[in-house]
Each structure stands twice: as C-alpha cells, then as structure tokens.
Scaffold this active site. Structure first.
Site, PDB file in Angstrom:
ATOM      1  N   ASP A 119      17.459  21.626  22.193  1.00  0.00           N
ATOM      2  CA  ASP A 119      16.849  22.914  21.863  1.00  0.00           C
ATOM      3  C   ASP A 119      15.674  22.694  20.915  1.00  0.00           C
ATOM      4  OD1 ASP A 119      16.159  25.436  20.990  1.00  0.00           O
ATOM      5  OD2 ASP A 119      18.054  25.822  19.944  1.00  0.00           O
ATOM      6  N   HIS A 151       1.791   1.826   1.203  1.00  0.00           N
ATOM      7  CA  HIS A 151       0.451   1.284   1.405  1.00  0.00           C
ATOM      8  C   HIS A 151       0.285   0.761   2.827  1.00  0.00           C
ATOM      9  CE1 HIS A 151       0.691   0.312  -3.182  1.00  0.00           C
ATOM     10  NE2 HIS A 151       0.581   1.606  -2.943  1.00  0.00           N
ATOM     11  N   GLU A 161       3.711  -1.481   3.265  1.00  0.00           N
ATOM     12  CA  GLU A 161       4.627  -1.744   2.151  1.00  0.00           C
ATOM     13  C   GLU A 161       5.297  -0.410   1.825  1.00  0.00           C
ATOM     14  OE1 GLU A 161       2.447  -3.285  -1.205  1.00  0.00           O
ATOM     15  OE2 GLU A 161       0.921  -4.101   0.128  1.00  0.00           O
ATOM     16  N   GLU A 212       7.856   1.629  -0.587  1.00  0.00           N
ATOM     17  CA  GLU A 212       8.571   1.614  -1.866  1.00  0.00           C
ATOM     18  C   GLU A 212       9.563   2.768  -1.904  1.00  0.00           C
ATOM     19  OE1 GLU A 212       4.747  -0.176  -4.370  1.00  0.00           O
ATOM     20  OE2 GLU A 212       5.212   1.967  -4.447  1.00  0.00           O
ATOM     21  N   GLU A 268      -6.606  -2.279   2.521  1.00  0.00           N
ATOM     22  CA  GLU A 268      -5.348  -1.666   2.076  1.00  0.00           C
ATOM     23  C   GLU A 268      -5.616  -0.239   1.609  1.00  0.00           C
ATOM     24  OE1 GLU A 268      -1.943  -2.005  -1.441  1.00  0.00           O
ATOM     25  OE2 GLU A 268      -3.393  -3.624  -1.174  1.00  0.00           O
ATOM     26  N   ARG A 322      -4.184   2.944  -0.133  1.00  0.00           N
ATOM     27  CA  ARG A 322      -3.103   3.074  -1.110  1.00  0.00           C
ATOM     28  C   ARG A 322      -2.633   4.514  -1.350  1.00  0.00           C
ATOM     29  NH1 ARG A 322      -2.093  -1.260  -4.190  1.00  0.00           N
ATOM     30  NH2 ARG A 322      -1.636  -0.043  -6.077  1.00  0.00           N
ATOM     31  N   GLU A 380      10.509  -3.580  -7.495  1.00  0.00           N
ATOM     32  CA  GLU A 380       9.195  -3.042  -7.838  1.00  0.00           C
ATOM     33  C   GLU A 380       9.108  -2.748  -9.339  1.00  0.00           C
ATOM     34  OE1 GLU A 380       6.174  -2.101  -7.748  1.00  0.00           O
ATOM     35  OE2 GLU A 380       5.680  -3.072  -5.870  1.00  0.00           O
ATOM     36  N   ARG A 438      -6.666  -2.414  -7.707  1.00  0.00           N
ATOM     37  CA  ARG A 438      -5.537  -1.525  -7.430  1.00  0.00           C
ATOM     38  C   ARG A 438      -5.711  -0.128  -8.023  1.00  0.00           C
ATOM     39  NH1 ARG A 438      -2.975  -6.488  -6.729  1.00  0.00           N
ATOM     40  NH2 ARG A 438      -1.369  -6.439  -5.110  1.00  0.00           N
ATOM     41  N   GLU A 478      10.653  -2.621  -3.084  1.00  0.00           N
ATOM     42  CA  GLU A 478       9.564  -2.646  -2.107  1.00  0.00           C
ATOM     43  C   GLU A 478      10.003  -3.469  -0.907  1.00  0.00           C
ATOM     44  OE1 GLU A 478       5.361  -4.830  -1.703  1.00  0.00           O
ATOM     45  OE2 GLU A 478       5.296  -3.127  -3.094  1.00  0.00           O
TER      46      GLU A 478
END
Length: 447
Positions: free
Chosen positions: A40, A249, A116, A118, A336, A338, A193, A318, A200
């Site tokens: 459904d 990430h 990655e 977390e 990457e 983030r 982490e 970062r 992680e």
C-alpha cells in the site's frame, strides 16, 4: 542469484526506502519463483495518495543475502514498480540508478563514490515529548563518559582511542563481520571518532546505487547489532550539545574507463574536477535540503565542530565545505564533500550531489582559488572580500533554496519527486518549529 541455502519455505525480508530515507520491510515466504510483493503506497511517507495506492516490489537478486544473526532468514533490496510494470519515479533506488546512466550517456563519465558514515553508540536514550512540564526533554547515557562533564579538551581525546578508554572495539569488529556478509562492499576502515561514544565507518567506493545500498545496509546492521548488545545506534547529526556531530562525507571522482578524469598527467586537478566542485558550490544552498535534510542537521552545521558552515573549497582543509584530500597516485584523486550527514536519504543525497557537480562540468564553472585558512576564524569582512557565503541556517531556509533552484537536478529528479520531497520536509520543519524547546524553558521559564 538465489543466495546460499535459499530454499522453498525460507522467509525473505523485502526491504525498500521511502522518500524521507526510512528503511521499510515486509516478510514473504519464498515459493521457488521470483521475488515480488505488493504493498500500500499510501501508507508510506512521500509516496501515493489513498485514491491510487497500489505499488509493487520487485526484489533485486544482486542484493539477496542471508541475515547472519537469524535462522533461515534472508533480505533483498527491492525496486518499486507501478501496477502497470513501469518503474516508480519516487523510488529512491531508481533515482540512484538514473544518475549513473545520465552521467555515462550525457558526459561519458562514470561516478565513483565512497562515504564515511559517523554515528553514536549509546547505552540509553530517554525522551519525553508528551508532557509540557518536562520541557520536551531528553537524556543520553554512555558507558564511556558522563556527557555533562565533557569539555572541548576532553572530547578530543576520544579520537582514535584504544581500549580501555575505547569501549566500542568489540562492536566495530562485529560490524565489520556482518557488513562483509550482508553488504556489497563491506567496510574499509572503522575507528573511534572525535566525540565520546562515536563511531566512523568508511565504505569502499563504488557506483551511486551500490554505495547508497551499502549506507542503508550499514544503518540497518548497526542498529540491529546495537540492539543485540543492549545499546542504541543513533544516526542523528547532532545528538549531543557542545560536542561534535555526525557527518556522512562523500568522496567523489569521475572516470572514463580506467582514467580518473579528476587528475592530470602532472598530478594536479583537471578542469573537470574544478568544474565539478564549482557546480556543488554553486548549488550548495539548495543541495543542503537533500544532504542535510533534518532540522537537527542545522544544529551540526555550526562553527567549531569540524562541520562546514561556509561555501568554499580547499586542499586538505577540513574547515571548508569541499576539500581535496592528499593523494599519492592518480587513482586516489577525489573531492570530499563534507556537508552531508547520515540523516539523509543516501540515494537522493548522492544523486543530487553528482547532478550539481555535473551541472558545473556542463557549464565549465570555476570554483575560484582554494581557501588555505581556517574558515571559522575569518572575519565577516574577509569572507565578503573572498566571496564566501554561508550555508543555510535552517531546514526551512534550505527548502526555500531548493524550491527556487532545482533545474540542475533534472532529468534524474522529476518535478513530482521534488515537490513531494519538499512537502514531506516542510511538515517535519513545521512540527519542530511549533514545539516548545527545552532551552526555552531555561531561558524564559522565569519570566
């Protein structure tokens, strides 16, 4: 593929994902034929209306696996179809399939994605949303440390910690074992982490569909394993005040055959890589509604906790929204992203990110110069001079951007899908916006 030991009478869990990203399941006894089941669609978030509710699941044989912690039980991830047999346009797995096809057919490029993920492993979560007197309060407990005594200095000690400080090694080793048996790719790396009780898990790179399947599988396995250990796996982006939140990430590159198109013969970034980053930066505010899709996501996206706030890129930086990690050979060159977090629907989040990047490639956009400073320490004047804008500060703001900026998502995302998604998320935001917050009782209870 029928899976080791599968025989008539075995029970199969037909699993699928709704528009909001929740994994759903129904059980069916295997009769020796195909893998089909009806359901459904009007009872599923973001799917059909009650006047046209019938949908059908067709299990993807490539995903059939025996569940290692249960007897004679299997799972299969399913594709959703209309009664006519056509693919259902709101099926998140279908959208992830379409983005790979689009990238190959329109650009001759095949996306490779790694993630990655977390999350927190806690001992208990007590939430009271029923009584105004409780202030809609909650409390978390962890065997690693009392939450209320955390300080920034103490928190940093948890990163890559070992036993006996690390109480989660046994859990992570079991996670490796079960993911190897249930997932496609298995886990590449796991570790403790930055935050207390935080894990992680890095998933090996693959196609958008494979990796989204693996993220959904990881969340399912992590929760089942935590339950068996008397704990709770929590994928909220920001469950603990004044501590690091959880991200998801994305590491992305585009390939032409065996050639990584993100790196040139001298080891530098190509125009393709730069334009792909520029596309993500260009659409960052609307993309946020899909990669950071909960009200809690915007409690994570604040300065000081390794989560991006400013729309910029950098090498190995970062504090930037996009960074280019160090690589020692061409096969490892990637970007990457983030901003994403694990509350997102991975099929939609990965597909939307790739579409934003490809829009940059099509338009040959340029991301400008990389940021080589800590973005959190820039003054407002420095950010203005560098042209660095901020990500949305709320889900509502991100949804406003998605409403006005979603052409880049076509043709992989239909207008119908975007409208249904925004409707689901508007209702979530409204529910949280109109509920009293515990901090309001602290601030205003004495007025």
């Amino acid at each position: 593929m029928t899976g080791p030991g599968l025989k008539e009478g075995s029970i199969i869990l037909f699993q699928y994902v709704d528009l909001a990203g929740f994994l759903r399941s129904l059980e069916s006894r295997y009769d020796g034929g195909g893998f089909e089941a009806r359901f459904d669609g009007s009872s599923v978030i973001g799917f059909q209306g009650i006047e046209d509710s019938d949908l059908m699941l067709k299990g993807d044989p490539e995903t059939l696996r025996r569940i290692p912690w249960a007897e004679n039980l299997y799972r299969i991830l399913s594709m959703i179809h209309l009664p006519s047999g056509e693919r259902y346009n709101r099926d998140p797995r279908y959208i992830a399939e379409k983005v790979s096809k689009y990238s190959v057919e329109e650009f001759g490029l095949e996306p490779l994605v790694g993630v990655e993920v977390e999350f927190f492993i806690i001992d208990s979560l007590d939430v009271d949303t029923s009584t105004p007197e409780a202030g809609l309060g909650y409390s978390l407990t962890s065997q690693e440390h009392p939450w209320e005594t955390n300080s920034v200095g103490e928190v940093k000690k948890a990163y890559h910690s070992v036993e006996p400080v690390d109480r989660l090694l046994h859990y992570r080793l079991l996670l490796h074992k079960y993911m190897e048996e249930v997932g496609y790719s298995g886990l590449e790396v796991t570790h403790h982490e930055v935050a207390l009780a935080q894990v992680e898990a890095e998933i090996r790179a693959g196609s958008p569909l494979v990796i989204a399947d693996d993220v959904i599988t990881l969340k399912w396995v992590a929760r089942a394993l935590a339950e068996a250990e008397g704990k709770l796996a929590l994928f909220m982006p920001k469950p603990v005040y004044r501590d690091n939140g959880s991200g998801m990430h994305m590491h992305i590159s585009l390939w032409k055959g065996k050639e990584n198109t993100f790196v040139d013969s001298e080891g530098g970034l190509t125009q393709t890589a730069r334009s792909f980053m520029a596309g993500i930066l260009e659409h960052a505010s609307s993309l946020a509604a899909l990669v950071a899709p909960t009200t809690n996501s915007y409690r994570r996206l604040v300065p000081g906790y390794e989560a991006p706030v400013y729309i910029c890129w950098g090498y190995r930086n970062r504090s930037a929204m996009i960074r280019v990690p160090a690589y020692d050979d061409a096969s490892k060159a990637r970007i990457e992203f983030r901003t994403p977090d694990p509350s997102s629907n991975p099929y939609l989040a990965i597909a939307a990110t790739i579409m934003a990047g490809l829009d940059g490639v099509r338009k040959r956009l340029d991301p400008g110069d990389p940021l080589d400073k800590n973005a959190y320490t820039l003054t407002a004047e420095e950010r203005r001079r560098l042209g660095i804008k901020m990500l949305p500060k709320s889900l509502d703001e991100a949804l406003d951007h998605l409403e006005s900026d979603h052409e880049y998502l076509k043709p992989v995302f239909d207008d119908d899908v975007i409208e249904a998604y925004i409707d689901v998320k508007r209702k979530e935001a409204e529910l949280v916006r109109t509920a009293p917050h515990p901090m309001e009782f602290r601030l205003y209870g004495g007025l």
